[in-house]
Structures are given as C-alpha cells and as structure tokens.
Design an enzyme around this catalytic site. Structure first.
Site, PDB file in Angstrom:
ATOM      1  N   THR A 155       0.863  -1.183   0.000  1.00 30.31           N
ATOM      2  CA  THR A 155       0.000   0.000   0.000  1.00 30.31           C
ATOM      3  C   THR A 155       0.900   1.234   0.000  1.00 30.31           C
ATOM      4  OG1 THR A 155      -0.258  -0.220   2.405  1.00 30.31           O
ATOM      5  CG2 THR A 155      -2.006  -1.126   1.027  1.00 30.31           C
ATOM      6  N   LYS A 181       3.838  -7.117   3.988  1.00 33.71           N
ATOM      7  CA  LYS A 181       3.651  -5.702   3.725  1.00 33.71           C
ATOM      8  C   LYS A 181       3.399  -5.011   5.060  1.00 33.71           C
ATOM      9  CE  LYS A 181       0.391  -3.420   3.384  1.00 33.71           C
ATOM     10  NZ  LYS A 181      -0.245  -2.377   4.266  1.00 33.71           N
ATOM     11  N   THR A 192      -0.680  -1.480   8.811  1.00 29.59           N
ATOM     12  CA  THR A 192      -1.416  -2.704   8.551  1.00 29.59           C
ATOM     13  C   THR A 192      -0.396  -3.721   8.074  1.00 29.59           C
ATOM     14  OG1 THR A 192      -3.337  -1.435   7.936  1.00 29.59           O
ATOM     15  CG2 THR A 192      -3.333  -3.696   7.284  1.00 29.59           C
ATOM     16  N   GLU A 278       6.150   4.736   7.207  1.00 28.24           N
ATOM     17  CA  GLU A 278       5.703   5.856   6.380  1.00 28.24           C
ATOM     18  C   GLU A 278       6.509   7.114   6.694  1.00 28.24           C
ATOM     19  OE1 GLU A 278       1.094   4.492   5.574  1.00 28.24           O
ATOM     20  OE2 GLU A 278       1.524   5.820   7.257  1.00 28.24           O
ATOM     21  N   ASN A 420      -0.601  10.463   5.836  1.00 29.38           N
ATOM     22  CA  ASN A 420      -1.818  10.037   6.517  1.00 29.38           C
ATOM     23  C   ASN A 420      -2.884  11.117   6.608  1.00 29.38           C
ATOM     24  OD1 ASN A 420      -1.509   7.166   7.666  1.00 29.38           O
ATOM     25  ND2 ASN A 420       0.488   8.121   7.997  1.00 29.38           N
ATOM     26  N   THR A 425      -8.736   9.935   0.945  1.00 28.49           N
ATOM     27  CA  THR A 425      -9.222  10.714  -0.193  1.00 28.49           C
ATOM     28  C   THR A 425      -8.172  10.986  -1.241  1.00 28.49           C
ATOM     29  OG1 THR A 425      -8.787  12.736   1.061  1.00 28.49           O
ATOM     30  CG2 THR A 425     -11.020  11.844   1.153  1.00 28.49           C
TER      31      THR A 425
END
Length: 425
Positions: A155, A181, A192, A278, A420, A425
């Site tokens: 992702t 992942k 996740t 991230e 994040n 969106t």
C-alpha cells in the site's frame, strides 16, 4: 547461528511445491501496479495463523480464523487497496465468495483457501473485480510469480519485503520463504501488516502454531511505527511436507532448528517493515541487555521505539537520551534506573541489507551518554553524526539479570503526517 542458513531468492515460491502470482484488478481505480496476489501449494498443507489483537477485526480476518480451525490450507488470496474492515455481513460474504471462486479455479476445497486484505477501512470490497481477474491469477502461477505477488500487497510501502532461506532439518534440506507488507498503522500485537510464510518442511499444525507464536513474540511483535494496531494484522504459515523430513510433532532438536530458522526469517522481515515506516528516514533498533526476563527486555525496547518523542528526536538526530529513560519509566516493565546505561550506535550497510536481505555492515561508531543512572559529558557532534546514519541503535545495558531483547522502529517525520492526512481521499 547464521552458518546454519543460506539465504536464497524466490520468496513465497522458494519452497518445493509452492507457486505465486500477482495481477492488477484495479481495486482502487488509480492503481497502476499489481493489487491481487495468489499463493498456491500443489498439495494440502498443515497451517497456522496469528491475528490482530484489535477488538475491531476485518471481515477477512474473521473469515480466515474460521478457515484455519482445522489447521489446513492450500492457497492464500491477498489484495491491497481495500481492507474489507468494518464492512459487516456483506464484507464476510465477500471474503467467502473469494474463497469459493479460488477453490473452484484451482480444483481444491473451499475450506482450504485463506483470504487477506489491506487498504482503506470502511469501504465494501469490490469483490467482483477480484473474481473477474482470477483466471489470470491462476494462469500466471509460477515459481517466479513471487516477484509480482510481493508488489501486489503493497500500500504505502516504498519497497517490497521478501526473504527466503534454506537449512537442514532431520537430514533433509528445508526451504522457508516469506513476503510481507507494512508501512503505516503498525504497532504489531499478535500495522497494517500482512505476512505469509511458506515451507516444505513436514511439521504438524499444532507445532506450526507453537513455533509461529514463539517466533512472533520476539520478531513481529517487537515492531512499532506509529502505535496503531491494525484491524487486519495477519501472520500465516503453510507447510506442505515436500522436503520429506520426518514430521515434527513434538518439541526437540528438529523443532528447535525449525523455530530458529523461522525466527531468523521473521527478524529480517520485522526490520524491513520498521525501516520502511511511512515517511521514515532511518531504521531505529533498541537493544536491551541485562534484564531480569526476556519479557521485560522486549517490553522496555518496544516502549522506547514506540515513543513519539524518541522517534522525533531521531528525526532531528538529537541525542536526547532523557526521552529513552522516560519511555522505559512509564512502561509496565521492570528495570532499575540507577543501574542503567545508554549508548548510541550506528551501523553501515543498511542499504545493502534491504537490497540483498542480509546486513553485512559492522559497528561503525558508538557513544555512551548515560552510565549507572548518571548523565555523562559526551561529544554532541559525534553523537549527531552517529544519529544521522540510516541505521542506528539504542543500546540499553541493565544490571538486573542476563536476559536480552530487541525492538525495531523508525523516526517520525513530516512526511508521515502528509501521507496520513489524506490517505482515504
């Protein structure tokens, strides 16, 4: 230990009898890379799994937990782009539809298909897209399909996460491979995070579950990126017995060898997940030595790398060791502050580690900043240079016992907030 293992290529398709594939089904309309992975064993496997401790569990997690009650599996289908979480009865039915369709296409039992999803929470999975792509998924199954499968589950990951190794158990060569992942929503408590391990070792379902649980405690469960335990955390292992070793049905030398190999493999993956947090710019390892128990050592280490203040200090290469002591202090784990020392270390070779799966670097620099409960005068410039490296370590030495534990995390950067802030969106 390392001389007992040979790292090899192939990931989840490395072991005898396993194939994999990855295809693009446009689960998210703007996706341009593979988004659906399929793993298949030519024979039935003993299997086990560990799942998120979050009370809110994705529908695919609930479904796969049911599927694994008999300790058997033969295929795993995984998608990115949609978590199938908080989707109610329809979400569970969608996971069931996937298993039914995969079983039909592969000519196996529906009860032997496991289902995993990752991505946005709270949106119904466009399951028909996955079903429409199944012919292609099955057609492309191969020993090199791991290269597509490992990308299909990504992702916000910036790099795929994969490893495989060979070892000898019971006089037979055993191969073990994995892909995972995980980049955000990571505070693994079995972010996740999804991981599948395949092996041709002969081992019973009950011993697989025992090995997986013990290994996860000191590997995956020692990773934190942002403190959020996902709704979808899933760690699966399938063993098809193609290596022809005597089946491992109880603890003993063969079980210990299997557990050791599994832990080496899972440690590689835990580090890769932590380093690819991230927005992260560096991997942060915390090693605690001299604790009264392994539980205390691992708990203290994870408390340190979970602290947002510690993570922010590492982003700024600020040797603010007080935040480390603070995090240890508010954790629920035992240590004696007056007998605690803290070092910062840097290691070379982090880029080679991610490329080749093996960290070849050696200790480059170290500096002690706190000794037996007393602050030290130290060279701030040297400390900053150490903390600017891509792979840095906090070494905490206690005098409470002989136990050791590690945890892995990353720094907290501006980019984490950017990623994040508009993820949905």
């Amino acid at each position: 230990m390392k001389e007992n293992f040979e790292f090899v290529s192939g990931g989840v398709a490395a072991a005898l009898g396993f194939t994999a594939s990855g295809v693009l089904n446009k689960i998210k309309s703007n996706r341009t890379t593979y988004d659906t992975a399929l793993i298949f064993s030519e024979s039935i496997c003993n299997a086990a799994g560990i799942f998120t401790q979050n009370r809110v569990k994705a529908e695919c997690v609930k479904f796969t937990m049911e599927q694994l009650k008999d300790g058997k599996a033969q295929s795993v289908i995984m998608n990115s782009g949609n978590a199938n979480a908080c989707t109610g009865e329809q979400g569970f039915k969608n996971a069931q539809k996937e298993a039914q369709a995969v079983a039909q296409k592969l000519g196996i039992e529906q009860k032997d298909v496991l289902v995993c999803s990752t991505g946005v929470i709270g949106q119904q999975l466009p399951v028909q897209k996955i079903l429409d792509g199944l012919d292609q998924s099955v057609k492309l199954l191969s020993k090199t399909g791991n290269e597509q499968a490992r990308q299909a589950i990504m992702t916000t990951d910036t790099q795929y996460k994969e490893a495989a190794l060979k070892t000898v158990i019971g006089g037979k060569t055993v191969t073990m491979g994995t892909m995972a992942k995980g980049s955000g929503m990571i505070h693994i408590n079995l972010g996740t995070m999804l991981s599948v391990i395949t092996t041709d070792c002969a081992i019973s379902s009950s011993m697989l579950k025992k090995a997986l649980t013990l290994s996860a405690q000191k590997t995956y469960n020692c990773v934190s990126i942002d403190g959020d335990t996902s709704t979808n955390d899933t760690l699966l292992i399938l063993a098809n017995a193609k290596a022809d070793n005597k089946e491992i049905t109880e603890e003993g030398e063969d079980f210990d060898l299997f557990l050791e190999a599994l832990t080496v493999l899972n440690t590689q993956m835990a580090k890769k997940i932590a380093a690819d947090g991230e927005g992260a710019t560096r991997l942060v390892t915390c090693t605690v030595k001299g604790a009264s128990s392994e539980k205390d050592a691992r708990g203290l280490a994870k408390a340190v790398i979970s602290s947002n203040l510690v993570k922010a200090a590492f982003f700024g290469a600020d040797a603010n060791w007080g935040r480390i002591l603070d995090a240890m202090g508010y954790s629920s784990f035992n240590f004696t502050p007056e007998k605690t020392s803290v070092y910062f270390l840097s290691r070379e070779g982090s880029k080679r580690y991610f490329k080749d799966g093996v960290q070849n670097g050696t200790k480059e620099n170290s500096i002690k900043v706190f000794e037996d409960g007393v602050p030290l005068d130290f060279d701030e410039e040297k400390a900053k240079k150490i903390l600017l490296e891509e792979s840095v370590e906090i070494l905490v030495e206690l005098k409470d016992g002989n136990c050791e534990g590690c945890a892995w995390g990353c720094d907290l950067t501006y980019d984490y907030v950017k990623i994040n802030g508009d993820y949905r969106t």
